[in-house]
Design an enzyme around this catalytic site. Structure first.
Site, PDB file in Angstrom:
ATOM      1  N   ASP A   1      59.427  30.980  13.114  1.00 59.74           N
ATOM      2  CA  ASP A   1      59.809  32.297  12.581  1.00 59.74           C
ATOM      3  C   ASP A   1      59.300  33.376  13.527  1.00 59.74           C
ATOM      4  O   ASP A   1      58.089  33.555  13.691  1.00 59.74           O
ATOM      5  CB  ASP A   1      59.195  32.476  11.186  1.00 59.74           C
ATOM      6  CG  ASP A   1      59.775  33.670  10.444  1.00 59.74           C
ATOM      7  OD1 ASP A   1      60.641  34.359  11.012  1.00 59.74           O
ATOM      8  OD2 ASP A   1      59.356  33.903   9.297  1.00 59.74           O
TER       9      ASP A   1
ATOM     10  N   ASP B   1      66.543  35.012  13.939  1.00 61.92           N
ATOM     11  CA  ASP B   1      65.140  34.949  14.371  1.00 61.92           C
ATOM     12  C   ASP B   1      64.335  33.812  13.736  1.00 61.92           C
ATOM     13  O   ASP B   1      63.105  33.841  13.765  1.00 61.92           O
ATOM     14  CB  ASP B   1      64.453  36.286  14.084  1.00 61.92           C
ATOM     15  CG  ASP B   1      64.380  36.604  12.599  1.00 61.92           C
ATOM     16  OD1 ASP B   1      65.094  35.961  11.816  1.00 61.92           O
ATOM     17  OD2 ASP B   1      63.612  37.515  12.224  1.00 61.92           O
ATOM     18  N   GLU B   2      65.001  32.817  13.179  1.00 53.43           N
ATOM     19  CA  GLU B   2      64.243  31.703  12.600  1.00 53.43           C
ATOM     20  C   GLU B   2      65.084  30.443  12.570  1.00 53.43           C
ATOM     21  O   GLU B   2      66.320  30.486  12.518  1.00 53.43           O
ATOM     22  CB  GLU B   2      63.757  32.037  11.186  1.00 53.43           C
ATOM     23  CG  GLU B   2      64.872  32.274  10.194  1.00 53.43           C
ATOM     24  CD  GLU B   2      64.356  32.493   8.776  1.00 53.43           C
ATOM     25  OE1 GLU B   2      63.489  31.706   8.326  1.00 53.43           O
ATOM     26  OE2 GLU B   2      64.829  33.443   8.133  1.00 53.43           O
TER      27      GLU B   2
END
Length: 422
Positions: free
Chosen positions: A11, A107-108
């Site tokens: 993350d 973003d993860e």
């Protein structure tokens, strides 16, 4: 007995702000917010650096309020091309270790490293990946390590920024049961409110609840959170999940072919309302509205329109679909209409420029939509129809429309390959 899985959840920390700081090192370590119309102090905060958050700046705060909370706040407008490029580089790095990588947002993502051959322990491997991302991309991240996706996601949230956390199934009672229900990944504010009405306030309460009660009030989701409360999650890390075409749409075959704009408007309003409610239930926005028109001779066209900002409200969806109808309708009788929201993005990953006045207006519209949603979910779709959505209609048509309105456009397309694209 099968081999235990080792799942990482990677993350990125305050991703947009971190990318801007990597691009311009003078921003590193300073209170930074990403927001629209930065020069005019307008818009809302999309994300903020941890330094800004420590001073009370939190998305989706209006920019004027963020500036009041933190006068020294630095503001940059979103640069989504830059963020997408950074995201691609990050995932390419993860693929260096295993093909079992599942991106879940910009973003993860998850990694299944169960079969990765290395001399490193899982903790050492996570530390190695974290250091590579920081060294090569100048971006911080947190990594959760666990035997399944739910626990890995939960672990990555436990220590930010730059944390690495191991969460074992046997630790669930000790580390999770005392937490409030809303702190469980997958439970939003509305579900937490429903649980409170059932006398369920903590994850331990979920674990001790009656499964049938949870199923009755929350459907399949109730059974899912019951399993999560015991750390159970059998979902595989699926590299192909990101390639699935995600959309939310509804179509309806008209009781009779029509060329009357008033009837078309009524149908599009109903379809837009249904799509909007489904978007809000899934906590996503749409960035692209598609209109489907099937004519009396079964010739079908689909036309779409990219939106200036993501939306989830009925009026915005209707306006976009109505513009498409006005532009592309050829004047012939219409047999079927469909409205689909595409390019879906999770709430929290989207931004919309709003000045103070439109912010207040939208806030009221969201509250009104929530009230209308709850009434329609309880009493049916015909409750509180807007303007020309109402009107006299034969009862048999009512029943027929309700059955047809729930038809997914994707399934409809698969059944009927009689349409042309632009």
């Amino acid at each position: 007995m099968g081999k235990s899985r080792i799942i990482f959840h990677v993350d990125m920390n305050s991703f947009y702000a971190s990318v801007e700081a990597a691009y311009d090192p003078t921003l590193a370590g300073k209170p930074l917010a990403i927001a629209g119309n930065a020069k005019e102090r307008r818009g809302i905060v999309v994300t903020a650096s941890y330094e800004a958050r420590a001073r009370g700046v939190k998305p989706p705060m209006p920019l004027w309020e963020a500036k009041r909370a933190c006068p020294e706040l630095l503001v940059r407008q979103p640069n989504f091309d830059r963020y997408r490029q950074a995201s691609m580089r990050m995932f390419q790095l993860l693929y260096d270790y295993t093909p079992l990588v599942e991106p879940v947002s910009i973003d993860e993502g998850y990694m299944d490293v169960s079969d990765v051959v290395t001399d490193m322990t899982p903790l050492q491997l996570a530390n190695h990946i974290q250091m590579r991302i920081e060294k090569e991309l100048s971006l911080p991240c947190s990594i959760g390590i666990a035997p399944n996706k739910f626990l890995a996601k939960t672990a990555s949230d436990m220590k930010k920024p730059k944390g690495i956390t191991v969460l074992r199934k046997r630790e669930v009672r000790e580390k999770l049961w005392s937490l409030k229900t809303i702190e469980m990944h997958g439970i939003g504010s509305k579900t937490a409110e429903k649980l409170q009405k059932l006398g369920i306030y903590t994850i331990k309460d979920i674990a001790n609840a009656n499964k049938d009660l949870l199923h009755r009030h929350l459907g399949v989701g109730g059974l899912r959170i019951y399993e999560r409360a015991y750390g159970i999650d059998d979902r595989p890390v699926d590299p192909d999940a990101v390639n699935e075409f995600k959309s939310i749409g509804n179509s309806t075959t008209l009781p009779e072919d029509t060329t009357e704009p008033a009837k078309v408007r009524k149908v599009l309003m109903n379809l837009s309302d249904s799509v909007g409610r489904r978007l809000r239930r899934k906590n996503v926005y749409t960035g692209n509205i598609q209109l489907t028109i099937r004519y009396y001779d079964r010739k079908t066209i689909t036309r779409s329109s990219k939106l200036p900002h993501p939306i989830d409200l009925h009026d915005d969806i209707f306006e976009a679909s109505w513009r498409l109808w006005e532009k592309y309708w050829n004047g012939e009788p219409i047999r079927l209409l469909g409205v689909t929201g595409m390019d879906l993005v999770e709430k929290g990953q989207a931004y919309k420029q709003l000045d103070l006045f439109s912010y207040k207006k939208e806030e009221k519209e969201v509250k009104l939509s929530d009230v209308v949603d709850s009434l329609r979910n309880k009493y049916g779709e015909d409750v509180l129809l807007k303007g020309t959505q109402g009107g006299s209609k034969d009862r048999s048509d009512d029943l027929r429309d309700k059955k047809r309105r729930g038809t997914s456009l994707e399934k409809d397309f698969l059944r009927n390959k009689l349409f042309t694209d632009e």
